[in-house]
Design a protein around this motif. Structure first.
Motif, PDB file in Angstrom:
ATOM      1  N   VAL A   3       0.816  -1.213   0.000  1.00  0.00           N
ATOM      2  CA  VAL A   3       0.000   0.000   0.000  1.00  0.00           C
ATOM      3  C   VAL A   3       0.851   1.264   0.000  1.00  0.00           C
ATOM      4  CG1 VAL A   3      -2.027  -1.081   1.025  1.00  0.00           C
ATOM      5  CG2 VAL A   3      -0.304  -0.099   2.522  1.00  0.00           C
ATOM      6  N   SER A   4       2.148   1.125   0.300  1.00  0.00           N
ATOM      7  CA  SER A   4       3.042   2.287   0.229  1.00  0.00           C
ATOM      8  C   SER A   4       4.485   1.817   0.149  1.00  0.00           C
ATOM      9  CB  SER A   4       2.864   3.194   1.458  1.00  0.00           C
ATOM     10  OG  SER A   4       3.274   2.530   2.637  1.00  0.00           O
TER      11      SER A   4
ATOM     12  N   THR B  16      11.161   1.036   3.050  1.00  0.00           N
ATOM     13  CA  THR B  16      10.032   0.577   3.852  1.00  0.00           C
ATOM     14  C   THR B  16       8.853   0.282   2.948  1.00  0.00           C
ATOM     15  OG1 THR B  16      10.769   1.917   5.722  1.00  0.00           O
ATOM     16  CG2 THR B  16       8.487   1.162   5.753  1.00  0.00           C
ATOM     17  N   LEU B  17       8.330  -0.937   3.048  1.00  0.00           N
ATOM     18  CA  LEU B  17       7.144  -1.340   2.295  1.00  0.00           C
ATOM     19  C   LEU B  17       5.979  -1.413   3.269  1.00  0.00           C
ATOM     20  CD1 LEU B  17       9.738  -2.955   1.016  1.00  0.00           C
ATOM     21  CD2 LEU B  17       7.976  -4.087  -0.293  1.00  0.00           C
ATOM     22  N   GLY B  18       4.974  -0.569   3.078  1.00  0.00           N
ATOM     23  CA  GLY B  18       3.747  -0.667   3.859  1.00  0.00           C
ATOM     24  C   GLY B  18       2.871  -1.724   3.204  1.00  0.00           C
TER      25      GLY B  18
ATOM     26  N   SER C 260       7.020  -6.512  10.315  1.00  0.00           N
ATOM     27  CA  SER C 260       6.167  -6.125  11.431  1.00  0.00           C
ATOM     28  C   SER C 260       4.702  -6.338  11.077  1.00  0.00           C
ATOM     29  CB  SER C 260       6.423  -4.650  11.754  1.00  0.00           C
ATOM     30  OG  SER C 260       5.406  -4.103  12.533  1.00  0.00           O
ATOM     31  N   SER C 261       3.917  -6.810  12.026  1.00  0.00           N
ATOM     32  CA  SER C 261       2.494  -7.062  11.784  1.00  0.00           C
ATOM     33  C   SER C 261       1.661  -5.790  11.819  1.00  0.00           C
ATOM     34  CB  SER C 261       1.948  -8.020  12.844  1.00  0.00           C
ATOM     35  OG  SER C 261       1.940  -7.398  14.119  1.00  0.00           O
ATOM     36  N   GLY C 262       2.112  -4.792  12.508  1.00  0.00           N
ATOM     37  CA  GLY C 262       1.270  -3.622  12.734  1.00  0.00           C
ATOM     38  C   GLY C 262       0.324  -3.909  13.884  1.00  0.00           C
ATOM     39  N   ASP C 263      -0.540  -2.967  14.193  1.00  0.00           N
ATOM     40  CA  ASP C 263      -1.484  -3.106  15.303  1.00  0.00           C
ATOM     41  C   ASP C 263      -2.784  -3.733  14.832  1.00  0.00           C
ATOM     42  OD1 ASP C 263       0.326  -1.824  16.989  1.00  0.00           O
ATOM     43  OD2 ASP C 263      -0.460   0.159  16.496  1.00  0.00           O
TER      44      ASP C 263
ATOM     45  N   GLY D 282       0.955  -3.814   8.058  1.00  0.00           N
ATOM     46  CA  GLY D 282       2.267  -4.130   8.583  1.00  0.00           C
ATOM     47  C   GLY D 282       3.346  -3.382   7.824  1.00  0.00           C
ATOM     48  N   GLU D 283       4.581  -3.755   8.103  1.00  0.00           N
ATOM     49  CA  GLU D 283       5.704  -3.065   7.485  1.00  0.00           C
ATOM     50  C   GLU D 283       6.827  -4.063   7.243  1.00  0.00           C
ATOM     51  OE1 GLU D 283       7.005   1.008   8.904  1.00  0.00           O
ATOM     52  OE2 GLU D 283       8.529  -0.275   9.810  1.00  0.00           O
TER      53      GLU D 283
END
Length: 148
Positions: free
Chosen positions: A30-31, A66-68, A116-119, A128-129
């Motif tokens: 997404v980013s 960084t890949l969102g 990272s999973s994110g919240d 995530g990231e």
């Protein structure tokens, strides 16, 4: 396999010669964060200096990419638990500029530094990231400009 973002940029992975098979997917991107280049600044003062002086260092440093991503446990926990630190060939393709037929790209060996999973929350997409670091080890980083 290319993983495309909405703005036309994409990030693709491939195995290095004789290397490990990369993840089949990094999920839905997404980013993509910015790529920042910098050199170290070296203080160059002497006892006669009245203003601070600086000179550029020799080593250029490129930031991690960084890949969102929309979190997918099967994909991202696999990367976090078994794919981080393993070298692959990564290619970042930039959006196609108007009037050009071939987009610019940045390619080289590297590794996932972080997953990272994110919240997790109600009524919110879990994002995530992934952090990718070009390492200049197996395949030296190369930039190819866009062309008409």
């Amino acid at each position: 396999m290319a993983f495309t973002t909405g703005n036309g940029a994409s990030f693709a992975l491939a195995a290095l010669s004789g290397g490990a098979t990369p993840p089949a997917s990094v999920g839905r991107i997404v980013s993509l964060g910015s790529i920042d280049g910098e050199v170290v600044e070296i203080e160059d003062n002497d006892l006669g200096s009245t203003l601070q002086k600086w000179c550029a260092g020799d080593i250029k440093k490129l930031s991690a990419l960084t890949l969102g991503v929309v979190f997918d446990a099967d994909v991202h926990l696999d990367i976090a638990l078994s794919k981080c630190g393993i070298p692959y060939l990564g290619t970042l393709t930039f959006p196609l500029p108007a009037g050009q037929s071939t987009p610019a790209n940045l390619a080289g060996s590297g590794f996932f530094q972080k997953a990272s999973s994110g919240d997790f929350a109600n009524d919110a997409r879990t994002e995530g990231e992934l952090m990718w670091r070009f390492d200049n080890q197996d395949t030296v980083l190369a930039f190819t400009a866009s062309a008409a």
